[in-house]
Motif scaffolding. Structure first.
Motif, mmCIF file in Angstrom:
data_model
loop_
_atom_site.group_PDB
_atom_site.id
_atom_site.type_symbol
_atom_site.label_atom_id
_atom_site.label_comp_id
_atom_site.label_asym_id
_atom_site.label_seq_id
_atom_site.Cartn_x
_atom_site.Cartn_y
_atom_site.Cartn_z
ATOM 1 N N ASP A 327 7.062 3.645 3.046
ATOM 2 C CA ASP A 327 6.716 3.744 1.627
ATOM 3 C C ASP A 327 5.526 2.823 1.346
ATOM 4 N N VAL A 328 4.865 3.094 0.228
ATOM 5 C CA VAL A 328 3.805 2.192 -0.245
ATOM 6 C C VAL A 328 4.116 1.879 -1.694
ATOM 7 N N TRP A 329 4.264 0.593 -1.999
ATOM 8 C CA TRP A 329 4.593 0.176 -3.368
ATOM 9 C C TRP A 329 3.343 -0.445 -4.001
ATOM 10 N N PRO A 330 2.851 0.131 -5.091
ATOM 11 C CA PRO A 330 1.728 -0.515 -5.781
ATOM 12 C C PRO A 330 2.137 -1.888 -6.327
ATOM 13 N N VAL A 331 1.233 -2.830 -6.259
ATOM 14 C CA VAL A 331 1.457 -4.126 -6.927
ATOM 15 C C VAL A 331 0.966 -3.923 -8.358
ATOM 16 N N ASP A 332 1.745 -3.140 -9.113
ATOM 17 C CA ASP A 332 1.270 -2.619 -10.398
ATOM 18 C C ASP A 332 1.412 -3.596 -11.553
ATOM 19 N N LEU A 333 2.001 -4.771 -11.299
ATOM 20 C CA LEU A 333 2.116 -5.769 -12.377
ATOM 21 C C LEU A 333 1.062 -6.867 -12.224
ATOM 22 N N ARG A 334 0.020 -6.603 -11.405
ATOM 23 C CA ARG A 334 -1.049 -7.577 -11.202
ATOM 24 C C ARG A 334 -1.838 -7.814 -12.489
ATOM 25 N N ASN A 335 -2.563 -8.895 -12.468
ATOM 26 C CA ASN A 335 -3.434 -9.279 -13.594
ATOM 27 C C ASN A 335 -2.605 -9.694 -14.811
#
Ligand SMILES: Cc1ncc(COP(=O)(O)O)c(C=O)c1O
Length: 336
Positions: A327-335
């Motif tokens: 799987d690939v999990w976005p680090v979507d809570l960055r910034n």
């Protein structure tokens, strides 16, 4: 795909190790007695894994984390365990009907911001020794009264013993936790409310006075926490490629530099090697004892010293089971 085939540097998460860490923590802090802190991993995919095992409330450190969690359908009970004065973004969050938001306040100004932003619920943030936000314990009652005067519901108190969680000596950690939690209990007496929120990975089994533990690093871990007597194992590595080998001068170099690693807890580790230093794009290291010399082009794993900033440098995590990227999990809570 094999993790060794990833373009490097790349974040790699070993899924069985992560699952084991999650299960170990959930045995001691089941369900909503754990409020995992998303700042450590900044991924709603990982947060969903925690939600599935029964942890439905989360801590966030930034407004971006709050927004992203709500967007992902994980807004059941989010604590912004941090101060903010951003009334515009608070107002946008307060209008959402898919989010229950509680925010930490420690001053008249942050209480006014919560009220102006239309946030309904707050915790009084108490300084329990870490010089980073929080009111004096004796001032907590006055702030709670003020918040109630402004129409806010005060759910209780929070106090994070961040100056204690990393102490290597267990008795120092125990004594420090007891002292911090005595301050938090004194503040709670003045404030009231059902919630006493605090604690972290390093005090997970020493802090028994909170109603909810705020740990986050235990999921992925790092070498700083691995140096303590904790039952959590490092699930996060940074995959790298050896770029250069200089045997006459005794070093090898890979492409995992300080722009791919949080360095505030020190140098990363490369198993079987001594790490000399990191520069922007490079880690320089040397094989120890019987470890064979690496060759140019060889894949290596670098173990970060501090999980939170390491994750924040990357856009995605590659999730691995049995040497396959599954799987690939976005680090979507960055910034922010
Ligand atoms: C407010 C707060 N609570 C809890 C934690 C717990 O984190 P950890 O799991 O890294 O010990 C942190 C980490 O910095 C924090 O800032």
């Amino acid at each position: 795909m094999k993790p060794a085939e990833l373009p490097t540097p790349a974040l790699v998460v070993d899924l069985p190790t992560l699952e084991e860490n999650v299960a170990t923590m959930a045995r001691r802090w089941p369900g909503e007695s754990l409020r995992p802190h998303v700042k450590a991993f900044k991924s709603t995919a990982l947060a969903k894994l925690l939600d599935r095992v029964g942890h439905h409330g989360f801590c966030a450190a930034t407004l971006r984390e709050v927004e992203g969690m709500a967007d992902a359908g994980l807004g059941a009970d989010i604590l912004l365990a941090n101060e903010t004065l951003d009334t515009d973004r608070l107002a946008a969050l307060a209008r959402r009907d898919d989010l229950r938001l509680t925010i930490a306040v420690d001053s008249i100004e942050t209480i006014e911001a919560a009220a102006a932003g239309g946030v309904g619920e707050v915790l009084i943030d108490v300084c329990v020794g870490l010089p980073r936000c929080g009111c004096e314990p004796a001032d907590a009652g006055r702030l709670a009264d003020l918040a109630r005067d402004r129409g806010l519901a005060v759910r209780g108190v929070m106090g994070y013993e961040g100056h204690i969680v990393g102490l290597e000596d267990r008795s120092d950690r125990r004594n420090g936790t007891d002292a911090s939690m005595a301050d938090l209990a004194a503040a709670h007496q003045l404030v009231g409310g059902a919630v006493v929120s605090g604690g972290g990975t390093g005090t997970w089994d020493l802090n028994s006075s909170v109603t909810e533990l705020q740990a986050g690093s235990y999921t992925l871990m790092d070498t700083a926490y691995a140096a303590l007597d904790l039952p959590f194992t490092q699930a996060l590595t940074v995959a790298g490629t050896v770029l250069s080998v200089n045997r006459s001068r005794g070093f090898a170099v890979a492409d995992v530099g300080l722009k791919a690693l949080g360095m505030d807890h020190g140098l990363p580790r490369v198993e079987g090697h001594d790490v000399w230093f990191c520069s922007d794009e490079h880690v320089t290291f040397a094989p120890r004892d019987e470890t064979p010399w690496p060759s140019v082009g060889q894949a290596i794993s670098v173990l970060p010293a501090h999980v939170d900033p390491t994750v924040a440098y990357h856009e995605r995590m590659h999730v691995v089971r049995d040497d396959e990227v599954v799987d690939v999990w976005p680090v979507d809570l960055r910034n922010w």
